[in-house]
Scaffold this motif. Structure first.
Motif, PDB file in Angstrom:
ATOM      1  N   PHE A   1       0.828  -1.201   0.000  1.00  0.00           N
ATOM      2  CA  PHE A   1       0.000   0.000   0.000  1.00  0.00           C
ATOM      3  C   PHE A   1       0.866   1.256   0.000  1.00  0.00           C
ATOM      4  O   PHE A   1       0.632   2.198  -0.757  1.00  0.00           O
ATOM      5  CB  PHE A   1      -0.893   0.017   1.255  1.00  0.00           C
ATOM      6  CG  PHE A   1      -2.319  -0.308   0.951  1.00  0.00           C
ATOM      7  CD1 PHE A   1      -3.085   0.591   0.225  1.00  0.00           C
ATOM      8  CD2 PHE A   1      -2.892  -1.489   1.376  1.00  0.00           C
ATOM      9  CE1 PHE A   1      -4.404   0.298  -0.058  1.00  0.00           C
ATOM     10  CE2 PHE A   1      -4.199  -1.788   1.088  1.00  0.00           C
ATOM     11  CZ  PHE A   1      -4.962  -0.892   0.373  1.00  0.00           C
ATOM     12  N   GLU A   2       1.859   1.241   0.870  1.00  0.00           N
ATOM     13  CA  GLU A   2       2.745   2.404   0.975  1.00  0.00           C
ATOM     14  C   GLU A   2       3.413   2.642  -0.367  1.00  0.00           C
ATOM     15  O   GLU A   2       3.506   3.787  -0.847  1.00  0.00           O
ATOM     16  CB  GLU A   2       3.785   2.152   2.067  1.00  0.00           C
ATOM     17  CG  GLU A   2       4.605   3.358   2.440  1.00  0.00           C
ATOM     18  CD  GLU A   2       5.801   3.573   1.530  1.00  0.00           C
ATOM     19  OE1 GLU A   2       6.263   4.724   1.451  1.00  0.00           O
ATOM     20  OE2 GLU A   2       6.261   2.607   0.879  1.00  0.00           O
ATOM     21  N   ALA A   3       3.895   1.550  -0.993  1.00  0.00           N
ATOM     22  CA  ALA A   3       4.563   1.681  -2.285  1.00  0.00           C
ATOM     23  C   ALA A   3       3.607   2.276  -3.302  1.00  0.00           C
ATOM     24  O   ALA A   3       3.971   3.181  -4.075  1.00  0.00           O
ATOM     25  CB  ALA A   3       5.060   0.310  -2.739  1.00  0.00           C
ATOM     26  N   ALA A   4       2.356   1.790  -3.285  1.00  0.00           N
ATOM     27  CA  ALA A   4       1.380   2.285  -4.261  1.00  0.00           C
ATOM     28  C   ALA A   4       1.110   3.766  -4.047  1.00  0.00           C
ATOM     29  O   ALA A   4       1.082   4.557  -5.006  1.00  0.00           O
ATOM     30  CB  ALA A   4       0.087   1.485  -4.133  1.00  0.00           C
ATOM     31  N   LEU A   5       0.932   4.178  -2.797  1.00  0.00           N
ATOM     32  CA  LEU A   5       0.660   5.588  -2.516  1.00  0.00           C
ATOM     33  C   LEU A   5       1.844   6.460  -2.934  1.00  0.00           C
ATOM     34  O   LEU A   5       1.667   7.526  -3.562  1.00  0.00           O
ATOM     35  CB  LEU A   5       0.367   5.789  -1.026  1.00  0.00           C
ATOM     36  CG  LEU A   5      -0.989   5.273  -0.545  1.00  0.00           C
ATOM     37  CD1 LEU A   5      -1.080   5.336   0.970  1.00  0.00           C
ATOM     38  CD2 LEU A   5      -2.120   6.078  -1.179  1.00  0.00           C
ATOM     39  N   SER A   6       3.062   6.023  -2.603  1.00  0.00           N
ATOM     40  CA  SER A   6       4.242   6.797  -2.965  1.00  0.00           C
ATOM     41  C   SER A   6       4.396   6.880  -4.486  1.00  0.00           C
ATOM     42  O   SER A   6       4.737   7.912  -5.043  1.00  0.00           O
ATOM     43  CB  SER A   6       5.498   6.165  -2.369  1.00  0.00           C
ATOM     44  OG  SER A   6       5.399   6.129  -0.991  1.00  0.00           O
ATOM     45  N   PHE A   7       4.117   5.763  -5.132  1.00  0.00           N
ATOM     46  CA  PHE A   7       4.206   5.709  -6.589  1.00  0.00           C
ATOM     47  C   PHE A   7       3.273   6.746  -7.196  1.00  0.00           C
ATOM     48  O   PHE A   7       3.615   7.436  -8.155  1.00  0.00           O
ATOM     49  CB  PHE A   7       3.832   4.293  -7.043  1.00  0.00           C
ATOM     50  CG  PHE A   7       3.739   4.144  -8.540  1.00  0.00           C
ATOM     51  CD1 PHE A   7       4.886   3.929  -9.292  1.00  0.00           C
ATOM     52  CD2 PHE A   7       2.509   4.193  -9.188  1.00  0.00           C
ATOM     53  CE1 PHE A   7       4.804   3.783 -10.666  1.00  0.00           C
ATOM     54  CE2 PHE A   7       2.428   4.051 -10.555  1.00  0.00           C
ATOM     55  CZ  PHE A   7       3.558   3.846 -11.305  1.00  0.00           C
ATOM     56  N   LEU A   8       2.102   6.894  -6.596  1.00  0.00           N
ATOM     57  CA  LEU A   8       1.126   7.843  -7.123  1.00  0.00           C
ATOM     58  C   LEU A   8       1.424   9.262  -6.669  1.00  0.00           C
ATOM     59  O   LEU A   8       0.639  10.174  -6.894  1.00  0.00           O
ATOM     60  CB  LEU A   8      -0.279   7.440  -6.665  1.00  0.00           C
ATOM     61  CG  LEU A   8      -0.751   6.117  -7.258  1.00  0.00           C
ATOM     62  CD1 LEU A   8      -2.020   5.644  -6.566  1.00  0.00           C
ATOM     63  CD2 LEU A   8      -0.991   6.249  -8.759  1.00  0.00           C
ATOM     64  N   GLY A   9       2.564   9.452  -6.008  1.00  0.00           N
ATOM     65  CA  GLY A   9       2.951  10.794  -5.609  1.00  0.00           C
ATOM     66  C   GLY A   9       2.318  11.242  -4.310  1.00  0.00           C
ATOM     67  O   GLY A   9       2.347  12.425  -3.978  1.00  0.00           O
ATOM     68  N   LEU A  10       1.747  10.317  -3.557  1.00  0.00           N
ATOM     69  CA  LEU A  10       1.122  10.691  -2.299  1.00  0.00           C
ATOM     70  C   LEU A  10       1.977  10.278  -1.114  1.00  0.00           C
ATOM     71  O   LEU A  10       1.483  10.156  -0.001  1.00  0.00           O
ATOM     72  CB  LEU A  10      -0.276  10.054  -2.196  1.00  0.00           C
ATOM     73  CG  LEU A  10      -1.311  10.663  -3.131  1.00  0.00           C
ATOM     74  CD1 LEU A  10      -2.496   9.736  -3.281  1.00  0.00           C
ATOM     75  CD2 LEU A  10      -1.761  12.015  -2.618  1.00  0.00           C
ATOM     76  N   GLY A  11       3.272  10.025  -1.357  1.00  0.00           N
ATOM     77  CA  GLY A  11       4.138   9.641  -0.255  1.00  0.00           C
ATOM     78  C   GLY A  11       4.614  10.865   0.504  1.00  0.00           C
ATOM     79  O   GLY A  11       4.385  12.005   0.093  1.00  0.00           O
ATOM     80  N   ASP A  12       5.252  10.614   1.629  1.00  0.00           N
ATOM     81  CA  ASP A  12       5.851  11.691   2.415  1.00  0.00           C
ATOM     82  C   ASP A  12       7.038  12.254   1.619  1.00  0.00           C
ATOM     83  O   ASP A  12       7.996  11.531   1.334  1.00  0.00           O
ATOM     84  CB  ASP A  12       6.317  11.120   3.760  1.00  0.00           C
ATOM     85  CG  ASP A  12       6.778  12.214   4.699  1.00  0.00           C
ATOM     86  OD1 ASP A  12       7.184  13.285   4.204  1.00  0.00           O
ATOM     87  OD2 ASP A  12       6.725  11.988   5.923  1.00  0.00           O
ATOM     88  N   PRO A  13       7.012  13.553   1.256  1.00  0.00           N
ATOM     89  CA  PRO A  13       8.099  14.083   0.434  1.00  0.00           C
ATOM     90  C   PRO A  13       9.441  14.106   1.155  1.00  0.00           C
ATOM     91  O   PRO A  13      10.491  14.158   0.513  1.00  0.00           O
ATOM     92  CB  PRO A  13       7.634  15.512   0.103  1.00  0.00           C
ATOM     93  CG  PRO A  13       6.536  15.812   1.066  1.00  0.00           C
ATOM     94  CD  PRO A  13       5.971  14.534   1.538  1.00  0.00           C
ATOM     95  N   ASN A  14       9.424  14.020   2.472  1.00  0.00           N
ATOM     96  CA  ASN A  14      10.686  14.076   3.214  1.00  0.00           C
ATOM     97  C   ASN A  14      11.282  12.697   3.471  1.00  0.00           C
ATOM     98  O   ASN A  14      12.382  12.595   3.980  1.00  0.00           O
ATOM     99  CB  ASN A  14      10.472  14.764   4.558  1.00  0.00           C
ATOM    100  CG  ASN A  14       9.924  16.155   4.364  1.00  0.00           C
ATOM    101  OD1 ASN A  14      10.421  16.900   3.522  1.00  0.00           O
ATOM    102  ND2 ASN A  14       8.880  16.479   5.102  1.00  0.00           N
ATOM    103  N   ALA A  15      10.526  11.662   3.181  1.00  0.00           N
ATOM    104  CA  ALA A  15      11.031  10.315   3.439  1.00  0.00           C
ATOM    105  C   ALA A  15      11.267   9.619   2.107  1.00  0.00           C
ATOM    106  O   ALA A  15      10.440   9.667   1.209  1.00  0.00           O
ATOM    107  CB  ALA A  15      10.030   9.530   4.275  1.00  0.00           C
ATOM    108  N   PHE A  16      12.435   9.012   2.010  1.00  0.00           N
ATOM    109  CA  PHE A  16      12.753   8.310   0.783  1.00  0.00           C
ATOM    110  C   PHE A  16      12.191   6.900   0.872  1.00  0.00           C
ATOM    111  O   PHE A  16      12.491   6.179   1.811  1.00  0.00           O
ATOM    112  CB  PHE A  16      14.279   8.249   0.647  1.00  0.00           C
ATOM    113  CG  PHE A  16      14.716   8.283  -0.772  1.00  0.00           C
ATOM    114  CD1 PHE A  16      14.880   9.507  -1.420  1.00  0.00           C
ATOM    115  CD2 PHE A  16      14.954   7.117  -1.480  1.00  0.00           C
ATOM    116  CE1 PHE A  16      15.295   9.563  -2.742  1.00  0.00           C
ATOM    117  CE2 PHE A  16      15.352   7.171  -2.803  1.00  0.00           C
ATOM    118  CZ  PHE A  16      15.527   8.389  -3.434  1.00  0.00           C
TER     119      PHE A  16
END
Lengths: 339, 330, 292
Positions: free
Chosen positions: C224-239
């Motif tokens: 889920f986290e990967a999917a959200l980050s992939f869609l640009g909804l991840g935490d911008p400060n966390a890689f």
């Protein structure tokens, strides 16, 4: 009989409403326990006997308020159990305990034997940790287990030993009444004797009162001072052990006794055996009249067997029976008729 | 009584493989039953009484189980030499079995009429219609009221007693020569139990079936069998005519088994006497040492018991016992 | 009275645990999963100390392939892929575990209450559960994250909110089963309170399937986290691994390595967790245990 009885059950009824089979169906009611009254004196064993579905376990559960009865009253040492608030009820539960039939499912598989026995003490905040430990060790040796077995889990014990753990747990808070719900019927024959002897010994040592539930006539005869026979939620007969077993009045008690296979029976007694037809009917919406009438070899329309519910009446001494066919002088139909 | 036995079990041994090695669960069992005769097998759970029945039917799961020695002779033919397909013709046809819990042995998704007739079709090559008729006749024979209606019911719609009758009807549908009843009434009420045993007695008289009754209840044994075999930890301890065993048991275990149950008495002494108990519990079969397995619980243990397993000796007409103590009395 | 015959068998109380470990260890796939899990844990804890390159920093020529300058190459901005994987492990594992914990808290609470009390409580709670079940999970998570500005906390919260329903249903089902067993009645008979019966008696008995569900839940949360980050909804400060794939997706034909390696990292992590979960399932399910 001058002393007040420990337990008084009056007009206890427990009905279960069944859900309708379809939205327009009529609602059906299970008359699991129907107008049951009896008294248990201190230090005695009171037996409840009957076939499956007669309501003997429901009676016990209702008395302990583990099932909510529909009406009636249960007085334990003067306290009305059914009217108590949750807190005093919990306190009262330390004085009335329960032993279950199946020692495999009545012990928490994730707790050690020691913790299982200590649980009532912890729940009721009796004594310190150190005192718990001493008490549990004492209980273990009392029921014939070794104190060092406390750290073992239930699955590491045999059936008889598990039942001993169950008994130790019931004894932990020094109760006055112990309800034994078929305490030996799940055990092997040779183990049954061990547990029954233990129960008798504990009663003598601790002046316990037992409410003893069983379907096994032999066990009831061996254990109980007074017995009620239940049939479809109703008491059909109540008597002390001697008069019940030597001269049963109700045709149901009589046929139940004669159906028990015995090593003492011979060809004659086999021939004389009463054969009840059919199975016990279901306690769902029973017909009016005597509940035993359908299976009774003596049921008679002219005696209202099919139309009027017989009342429990005293015949002689403490012997009570609910049957239209038993005469006031205590002559039972089976004494005069042969079938 | 000089008839040849219809089923003869000779020297039967059964082993089970476990993680820690092989465990012998039946030790050289000898047993025979004649046509029209009822024999009882008694003992505590785990004594091997059900195992003997399953071995006879070859229903032991193999592996881990294995019949390692002995023979099971049905009318002189060794069943252990038959393959699985031939054995299927014997089961339900020549030897039938009824179990303790009729609900679990009936298939809940099929109507009971179908379950009875299936057996008939399989073994007797009858047509569906003939089998159906025979099923109804069978159900009448086991005194199921309204049989013609009841064949369209499912098992859960019947009471426990009726289900056990259906099981009996199924078991008898091919007129087997041997019926094995494994605790057939343990799940039933006493009044129903009496009906079931009456029924079995009637059926036996009509068909001449030999019955092997497995139970832990001495009262049931006393009333329903002619001969008794007492088993313990996979060993046969005593065998004899039922009156002999009940009134003059020779083996300490048999005595204990009879005395430890509170039997219903007509006339009671006023004082409750203590039941005599057999101390301890049945041993772990993987820890037997080749000597008498009852030794640790026995009240009549003597020197020989720690040295050698006793041989079976005859103490009376058809009465055999396997115990040092009984041997000394002779 | 001396039941000595059987008592010889009584072993140390840890036997149950040992037996479960025996079952687990005899399952080769589970051991492989455990090995991979230990490797990933090692990277998470010690990785940044051993490989201290900042993943956000441009350390090489953009789009340099693996092996040329750096072991796994650089992305279109010249950031070190290996550093990204090493640092991303922290985010990924943190989100995975925290979200699963949150999932368990909600799911168990609702499941326990529904299963224990029954009646209208159960009806109400189960209807709520069904309501959450029919919502499309990823969409709901996206809406929640977008609503509260993307940060690690909102992501954990969102994943928790969309994935607690199976836990609640499982807990309730277990409770319904356990409620039938007599030891629960026995606890009531000694006067125990409902609260202590629920949490101290029944919950431990419901634990084995929940442990398995939780383990598998970690894998789902990571995805889920990967999917959200992939869609640009991840935490911008966390890689995170998902972010790496998302960022490089426009250059997938030119820098396949920038997408493939983080993808492999996710795959291996989820695989390891699934294998451990399956192994635990077999080990904790007594029906599958070998006959003694």
């Amino acid at each position: 009989m001058s002393e007040s009885p420990l337990l008084e059950v009056e007009n206890l009824c427990t009905y279960f409403r069944l859900s309708k089979s379809h939205p327009f169906g009529r609602s059906r009611t299970v008359f699991a326990v129907d107008d049951v009254s009896f008294r248990v004196s201190r230090g005695t064993t009171f037996g409840i006997v009957g076939e499956s579905g007669c309501g003997k376990s429901t009676t016990a559960m209702s008395i302990l308020r583990l099932i909510k009865p529909t009406s009636g009253s249960v007085r334990f040492d003067g306290n009305d159990v059914l009217k108590l608030d949750p807190k005093p009820l919990r306190r009262l539960r330390s004085r009335m305990q329960l032993i279950f039939q199946d020692p495999y499912s009545s012990l928490n598989p994730r707790a050690t034997a020691g913790n299982i026995v200590a649980a009532p003490l912890k729940t009721h905040n009796i004594g310190s940790r150190q005192q718990h430990h001493e008490r549990v060790s004492e209980l273990f040796s009392r029921v014939g287990l070794r104190p060092e077995q406390q750290t073992a889990f239930p699955h590491q014990f045999s059936g008889g030993q598990r039942q001993r753990i169950s008994i130790a747990r019931a004894l932990a808070t020094d109760p006055e009444l112990i309800v034994c719900d078929e305490p030996v019927s799940a055990l092997d024959v040779a183990i049954q004797a061990q547990v029954l002897n233990l129960l008798i010994r504990l009663q003598r040592e601790l002046n316990l009162t037992y409410l003893f539930i069983s379907h096994d006539m032999g066990v009831i005869q061996h254990m109980c001072d007074e017995v009620v026979v239940l049939y479809l939620g109703k008491i059909v007969e109540q008597a002390d052990r001697n008069s019940l077993f030597s001269h049963p009045l109700h045709p149901y008690t009589w046929s139940l006794l004669s159906a028990v296979p015995s090593i003492y029976s011979d060809a004659d007694s086999l021939k004389q055996r009463v054969k009840l037809k059919g199975d016990p009917p279901s306690p769902i919406d029973p017909p009016p009249g005597c509940r035993f009438a359908q299976r009774c070899p003596f049921a008679d329309t002219s005696k209202h067997c099919y139309s009027k519910m017989p009342l429990l009446r005293i015949i002689k001494g403490q012997h009570k029976v609910a049957c239209h066919r038993v005469s006031e002088e205590g002559v039972a139909p089976q004494d005069i008729h042969t079938i | 009584m000089n008839k040849e036995p219809i089923l003869k079990i000779e020297d039967l041994c059964v082993d089970f493989k476990t993680r820690t090695g092989s465990v012998r669960v039946l030790h050289h069992i000898n047993l025979s039953v004649k046509a029209g005769e009822s024999i009882g097998i008694v003992g505590e759970s785990g004594c091997g009484k059900s195992m003997t029945a399953l071995a006879t039917m070859q229903l032991i799961p193999t592996p881990p189980g294995l019949i390692s020695e002995g023979s099971v002779l049905l009318k002189g033919d060794d069943l252990l030499k038959l393959n699985e397909i031939q054995m299927r013709d014997v089961r339900g046809n020549e030897i039938s079995m009824i179990f303790q819990e009729p609900m679990t042995s009936l298939n809940p998704v099929f109507k009971i009429g179908m379950q009875i007739s299936e057996n008939i079709i399989r073994h007797q090559g009858k047509t569906k219609k003939e089998a159906q008729e025979l099923s109804v006749a069978m159900m009448r024979a086991v005194k199921i009221p309204g049989a013609a209606r009841l064949i369209k019911r499912y098992p859960h719609e019947l009471s426990g007693g009726m289900r056990q009758r259906v099981m009996i009807a199924m078991a008898l549908s091919c007129q087997p020569s041997v019926l094995i009843a494994d605790e057939p009434t343990t799940a039933l009420d006493v009044t129903v139990q009496a009906q079931i045993f009456d029924l079995l007695r009637d059926v036996q008289q009509d068909m001449g079936t030999a019955i092997i009754l497995i139970t832990h209840d001495m009262g049931v044994i006393a009333e329903n069998t002619q001969r008794v075999v007492v088993m313990y930890a996979g060993h046969k301890f005593e065998e004899g005519p039922v009156d002999e065993i009940i009134h003059h048991p020779k083996h300490p275990y048999t005595r204990g088994l009879i005395r430890c149950t509170p039997h219903l008495k007509k006339n009671m002494e006023h004082e409750r006497e203590e039941l005599s108990e057999i101390p301890g519990i049945v041993p772990d079969l993987s820890r037997l040492d080749g000597l008498c397995p009852f030794r640790p619980r026995c009240s009549e243990k003597r020197r020989q018991c720690d040295e050698q397993m006793p041989q079976e000796i005859q103490t009376g007409d058809g009465h055999f016992v396997c115990c040092w103590a009984a041997g000394e009395d002779q | 009275m001396a039941d000595d015959v059987k008592m010889n068998e009584i072993a140390a109380p840890s036997r149950r645990f040992l037996e479960a470990w025996y079952m687990f260890a005899s399952n080769k796939a589970a051991l492989l999963g455990l090995g991979l899990g230990i490797l990933i844990a090692g990277v998470t804890i010690f990785g940044p100390m051993i490989y201290p390159t900042d993943p956000f920093e441009m350390v090489g020529a953009p789009m340099s392939p693996p092996g040329e300058e750096l072991l796994l190459g650089t992305d279109f901005l010249g950031r070190d892929i290996l550093a990204g994987i090493v640092y991303g492990a922290r985010t990924t594992v943190l989100v995975g575990f925290a979200a699963t914990f949150f999932t368990l808290v909600i799911g168990i609470l609702i499941g326990v209450l529904a299963g224990f009390y029954g009646g209208w409580v159960e009806n109400l709670l189960m209807r709520v559960t069904e309501f959450f079940q029919v919502l499309p999970a990823l969409l709901l998570a996206m809406v929640l994250v977008a609503l509260f500005s993307p940060s690690l906390y909102t992501i954990i919260f969102a994943i928790g909110v969309v994935s607690w329903t199976p836990v609640a249903r499982l807990t309730r089902a277990e409770f319904l089963k356990i409620k039938e067993r007599e030891f629960v009645m026995a606890e009531r008979a000694i006067g125990a309170t409902n609260w202590s019966i629920m949490w101290k008696v029944m919950l431990p008995n419901a634990a084995p399937p929940l442990i398995v569900a939780a383990t598998l839940g970690v894998g789902v949360a990571i995805l889920f986290e990967a999917a959200l980050s992939f869609l640009g909804l991840g935490d911008p400060n966390a890689f995170s691994w998902g972010y790496m794939i998302g960022a490089s997706r426009d250059f997938i034909w030119d820098t396949w390595w920038a997408v493939t390696f983080p993808g492999l990292a996710i795959f291996v992590t989820v695989l390891s967790i699934s294998l451990i979960g399956d192994g635990l399932n077999d080990a904790l399910n007594p029906k599958l245990r070998l006959v003694k």
